[in-house]
Design an enzyme around this catalytic site. Structure first.
Site, PDB file in Angstrom:
ATOM      1  N   HIS A 261      45.894  -7.676 107.486  1.00 37.56           N
ATOM      2  CA  HIS A 261      46.812  -8.046 108.580  1.00 37.56           C
ATOM      3  C   HIS A 261      46.670  -9.532 108.916  1.00 37.56           C
ATOM      4  O   HIS A 261      47.642 -10.240 109.139  1.00 37.56           O
ATOM      5  CB  HIS A 261      46.493  -7.226 109.836  1.00 37.56           C
ATOM      6  CG  HIS A 261      47.013  -5.819 109.823  1.00 37.56           C
ATOM      7  ND1 HIS A 261      48.336  -5.521 109.576  1.00 37.56           N
ATOM      8  CD2 HIS A 261      46.397  -4.617 110.053  1.00 37.56           C
ATOM      9  CE1 HIS A 261      48.514  -4.188 109.649  1.00 37.56           C
ATOM     10  NE2 HIS A 261      47.346  -3.627 109.927  1.00 37.56           N
TER      11      HIS A 261
ATOM     12  N   GLU B 280      51.795  -3.418 107.718  1.00 33.34           N
ATOM     13  CA  GLU B 280      50.835  -2.420 107.246  1.00 33.34           C
ATOM     14  C   GLU B 280      50.665  -2.509 105.729  1.00 33.34           C
ATOM     15  O   GLU B 280      49.577  -2.256 105.207  1.00 33.34           O
ATOM     16  CB  GLU B 280      51.311  -1.018 107.668  1.00 33.34           C
ATOM     17  CG  GLU B 280      50.277   0.079 107.509  1.00 33.34           C
ATOM     18  CD  GLU B 280      49.137   0.005 108.524  1.00 33.34           C
ATOM     19  OE1 GLU B 280      49.210  -0.816 109.469  1.00 33.34           O
ATOM     20  OE2 GLU B 280      48.149   0.749 108.360  1.00 33.34           O
TER      21      GLU B 280
ATOM     22  N   HIS C  25      40.849  -3.937 105.909  1.00 30.17           N
ATOM     23  CA  HIS C  25      42.182  -3.594 106.417  1.00 30.17           C
ATOM     24  C   HIS C  25      42.694  -4.678 107.375  1.00 30.17           C
ATOM     25  O   HIS C  25      43.791  -5.214 107.207  1.00 30.17           O
ATOM     26  CB  HIS C  25      42.096  -2.238 107.134  1.00 30.17           C
ATOM     27  CG  HIS C  25      43.402  -1.728 107.647  1.00 30.17           C
ATOM     28  ND1 HIS C  25      44.198  -0.863 106.942  1.00 30.17           N
ATOM     29  CD2 HIS C  25      44.071  -1.972 108.802  1.00 30.17           C
ATOM     30  CE1 HIS C  25      45.297  -0.587 107.628  1.00 30.17           C
ATOM     31  NE2 HIS C  25      45.242  -1.253 108.774  1.00 30.17           N
ATOM     32  N   GLU C  26      41.876  -5.005 108.352  1.00 30.30           N
ATOM     33  CA  GLU C  26      42.313  -6.005 109.340  1.00 30.30           C
ATOM     34  C   GLU C  26      42.429  -7.394 108.712  1.00 30.30           C
ATOM     35  O   GLU C  26      43.254  -8.203 109.130  1.00 30.30           O
ATOM     36  CB  GLU C  26      41.368  -6.016 110.547  1.00 30.30           C
ATOM     37  CG  GLU C  26      41.281  -4.692 111.316  1.00 30.30           C
ATOM     38  CD  GLU C  26      42.622  -4.135 111.788  1.00 30.30           C
ATOM     39  OE1 GLU C  26      43.545  -4.928 112.045  1.00 30.30           O
ATOM     40  OE2 GLU C  26      42.757  -2.894 111.873  1.00 30.30           O
TER      41      GLU C  26
END
Lengths: 556, 556
Positions: free
Chosen positions: A319, A345, A315-316
């Site tokens: 980003h 997101e 997830h990160e």
């Protein structure tokens, strides 16, 4: 070391009016970059605070962050900067700037003007009140949550709502949120209110604008209604199957050092550039840091459940790829920044869900995982197939806690919060009504009985920080992600095959070109999606995605 | 978040002249603290750069550091701050401030005035030139050193000398280094120079003032002459014994993770507060960070030689205790800062040498070391006695490299550099003469034949950064350390016994009270020592210490 900017003296309006657009733009950029460098320093201080800082430094760090914020506010309020922007605005009214500037540069003028207006619209007393309130309110929330005692937090939340309304009133006066002002005016007329009668219609729109610029609340309402209408029955169908996929091989003792090595490897394979960033550990995973050449992301590992550390990392990484992929030509200027929280997101969710939860990914990643965990205690993992991993990672399991939710139930957590916070800001409900309302909606949407507020309306920190209007961006992000991934699949021949082989650079490159490098060129996320796919944001595509995927997984 | 300082508006001289001394002082402190917070942020950025930063961030980090420096310069040059200081100066001329302010507060006025004068004495063009030169010169030095080719570095060093002289000329004009100006004037008169004839006598004094404020060059010359006169024969005596203590048990494979655990333990036992600081690893060990509540120190470990990591850790712990021990009542104001580089070094050397090299320390620390390294390969270490450790850690061994030198030969490394850099600045020698001069002095002082400049005049980075006048503080630090430790021994009953038991807090507490909390209250290191011991800095005490210690160790 003195900077070049020190010698850029303020000029009179008369002097500025005789300068070329290019020269005015250059002067703007020198000042904008100075502000950016300062805010970059602040970004590092904040990363350090979460990852490195020893506990006794809390007060001194607050002083430093606050000093930088004060200086940044000073630079943004500088009359000389205001004059340059005013002069550019004048030019824009009488001539087409595109003769002198490219679209990115023109966007920089718009975005700088907005940033300066935002920064200078509030009286400094109110800014200080907000900072102090956030700090107190956050402590009160932490205590209330520990004791599962909503009453302890309620007065602070009331104060947050009052303060947010005051803030929006100032912003409306400063002409920052025109859409919100129009909604408010219309409501006042239709309700026949007098000047001294309060009305907070449109105030939520102003809050959305902070996190998802240009997104209209009536569109949001339609999207969320559509999701709710379709997802609630989908969950009911899954529940009715009364069947669950095995994930026992993901539990047990997963050595944290090995999890770390595995997560670092996956992040790098996906395309995280460790020469331009770091992956560390913090209580709450986040992506931050000072600059696109220095992106700091964090994750957290749980020894007995390896899924958490890995999905957080992926997830990160999503980003981080956005941040590392910003356009170097416009570093330190606003047009290189991410368009909105929702679009940001979308990048984390695209990698976490479209890639990290896919059969293709696990075909590639499972052998690497098995390499890492060869102990006899992991014989179940060693025996697992990519298909089993796929299903274990895609279990649908309604639960109380948003951050642990799967992609099917997640939107309902968001819609619940959205409905409550909007009613709260607009004055349709009171703070005291929240717990009952929350619990009723949890029952209605997810079929769960909330037994304590700790597992209900006290679970998130957002409201304690005055972050209202923020939650919807999580779900906007999921919808963006599905549409963007759809566009990528159309554009990239054999994308599935590439993912199966771990050739993530193909997808990364496409995202770099089509999303990351575009920065804030477009005026809204809708704009970006429309430009990319020929369609606006569309909840039905998200519903289709969920329905198809989980019909197959749960044999509905 | 806005800061209180934003509302402190500039006042006219007339307004200021009607205010009380207390009110003026408070206004000064608000501004001084804002500068301190900004410089704290810069301190964190610099620590991060050495310890955490990924390589591609070099340019963006330089932008950030430079932006903060520019803003700090802006705050220091603010006319409003100048007016407050001027008004306080006026008051000081006509009244005794001690009726209104305590000695620390009065010192804050003096120190703020000096800091502001220092910051504003140079034209910004020169400041930029220096920053650019340091960067180029440092790269040139690194290359020259790699190739052992002094000629590659020489033009940059010449430029450094020219620039330093220009800087000192500005400082003399600004009345910053009165002592230096007087020396220069006297020399001009005695040489019968005309106004347009150059003379750089006194310029080295100005450079000393930057690092060791208030220390006079003739005293330095006397101290160094005395050391040279006594230490050269002491080394000769040791050499003549033709005997060396065994240290083979300190070599071999020392697992870095275990060394780390041991170093952290020792640092904590000595008194490093890990709740107010961190110990990490960097290429060159240093102590820095943003604030006394957040002191960042580093060390480095060598797998096959455990002495390096430990002594670096103890050395930096000494620096850190000074920083963590600063007076909280005056945090973020100059009086809480360390008095001088020499005094700072005295704190690191006191712990490294007076404690870390003592029999008492090893009686305590050896069992802990043995606990850590129990592998069969360390059987020699397991068999070693505290006495053997003491002797192994105190070997005298003349070598080419300063940072590896023992405490007997170290001062000669410094004196050699001092003699060369002083002659260079004052125009008595040229850059081209350095290598021969260096090698001749190495032969004379340490009996060594330098075969390459890499092992000689190219070994240190200081000159490449324009750090001239800095080296002497290392040896002043050693002398301070001996005298301060002497005073501590007189003041603390049974200090040796405490150290043998690892009860370091007794010594730490005494240093906290007598050195650290005193900050920059005194006007010079000499002042501090005199106040503490009734004596000025005295090289004979250092000579006595060395002679007694090594006569015993080498049975001279």
């Amino acid at each position: 070391m003195l900077r070049a900017t020190m010698t850029v003296l303020a000029k009179t309006s008369a002097e500025l009016s005789s300068e070329s657009v290019r020269s005015l733009y250059n002067q703007l950029i020198v000042r904008v970059k100075e502000i950016s460098h300062l805010e970059a320093a602040s970004g590092l201080l904040q990363w350090d605070q979460e990852v490195m800082m020893p506990p006794k430094a809390a007060d001194s760090r607050a002083d430093q962050v606050s000093a930088l914020a004060g200086l940044s506010h000073g630079l943004k309020s500088a009359p000389a900067l205001g004059s340059i922007l005013e002069e550019l605005e004048k030019r824009q009214a009488i001539q087409d700037l595109s003769a002198d500037l490219n679209p990115f540069e023109i966007a920089n003028i718009r975005l700088s003007r907005k940033a300066i207006k935002d920064a200078t619209s509030l009286p400094s007393e109110l800014v200080k009140t907000i900072a102090a309130l956030n700090s107190k309110s956050c402590n009160a929330w932490a205590e209330a949550r520990k004791e599962s005692n909503f009453a302890k937090f309620a007065p602070f939340l009331e104060e947050q709502i009052r303060t947010l309304r005051e803030k929006v009133s100032y912003q409306m006066k400063a002409g920052i949120c025109e859409e919100a002002r129009k909604i408010n005016e219309k409501a006042r007329v239709s309700l026949g209110l007098k000047d001294d009668e309060k009305c907070y219609k449109g105030y939520y729109q102003a809050l959305i604008d902070e996190y998802e610029p240009g997104f209209k609340e009536d569109r949001l309402q339609l999207l969320f209604n559509d999701l709710k209408k379709n997802i609630v029955p989908l969950i009911a169908k899954i529940k009715a199957k009364n069947f669950q996929h095995d994930n026992s091989f993901l539990q047990g003792d997963f050595d944290v050092a090995k999890q770390t090595a595995y997560s670092h490897r996956i992040a790098k394979e996906i395309g995280f550039d460790t020469d331009a960033g770091r992956l560390d550990v913090s209580t709450h995973p986040f992506t931050g840091g000072p600059h696109p050449t220095d992106v700091r992301m964090t994750t957290r590992y749980t020894a007995n459940y390896m899924m958490e550390g890995l999905t957080s990392t992926i997830h990160e990484t999503g980003h981080s790829l956005y941040e590392q992929g910003r356009n170097p030509e416009y570093y330190d200027t606003p047009v290189s920044q991410a368009l909105s929280l929702g679009v940001h997101e979308s990048q984390s969710l695209l990698w976490e869900r479209m890639v990290g939860l896919s059969r293709q990914f696990w075909t590639y990643a499972l052998p690497l995982l098995k390499e890492q965990f060869q102990e006899p205690s992991h014989q179940n993992l060693q025996a697992a197939s990519a298909e089993q991993m796929y299903k274990a990672f895609n279990r649908v399991d309604p639960g109380f806690i948003r951050v642990e939710a799967d992609e099917v139930t997640y939107p309902l957590h968001i819609i619940l919060r959205y409905e409550i916070e909007k009613s709260l800001v607009e004055g349709d409900i009171t703070v005291a009504e929240i717990p009952n309302l929350w619990n009723a909606k949890m029952k209605e949407y997810l079929g769960l009985d909330v037994t304590e507020d700790r597992l209900g309306c006290l679970q998130d920190t957002h409201w304690a920080f005055g972050l209202i209007g923020y939650f919807p961006t999580y779900t906007l992000g999921s919808i963006y992600a599905v549409q963007i991934f759809g566009a990528a699949k159309e554009a990239i021949p054999n994308l599935d095959e590439h993912l199966t082989k771990g050739e993530f650079h193909v997808l990364k490159k496409w995202l770099n070109e089509n999303i990351h490098k575009q920065g804030s060129l477009r005026e809204s996320g809708d704009d970006l999606i429309h430009h990319l796919t020929g369609k606006s944001l569309d909840s039905s595509l998200y519903v289709q995605y969920l329905t198809a995927k989980y019909t197959e997984i749960y044999d509905l």
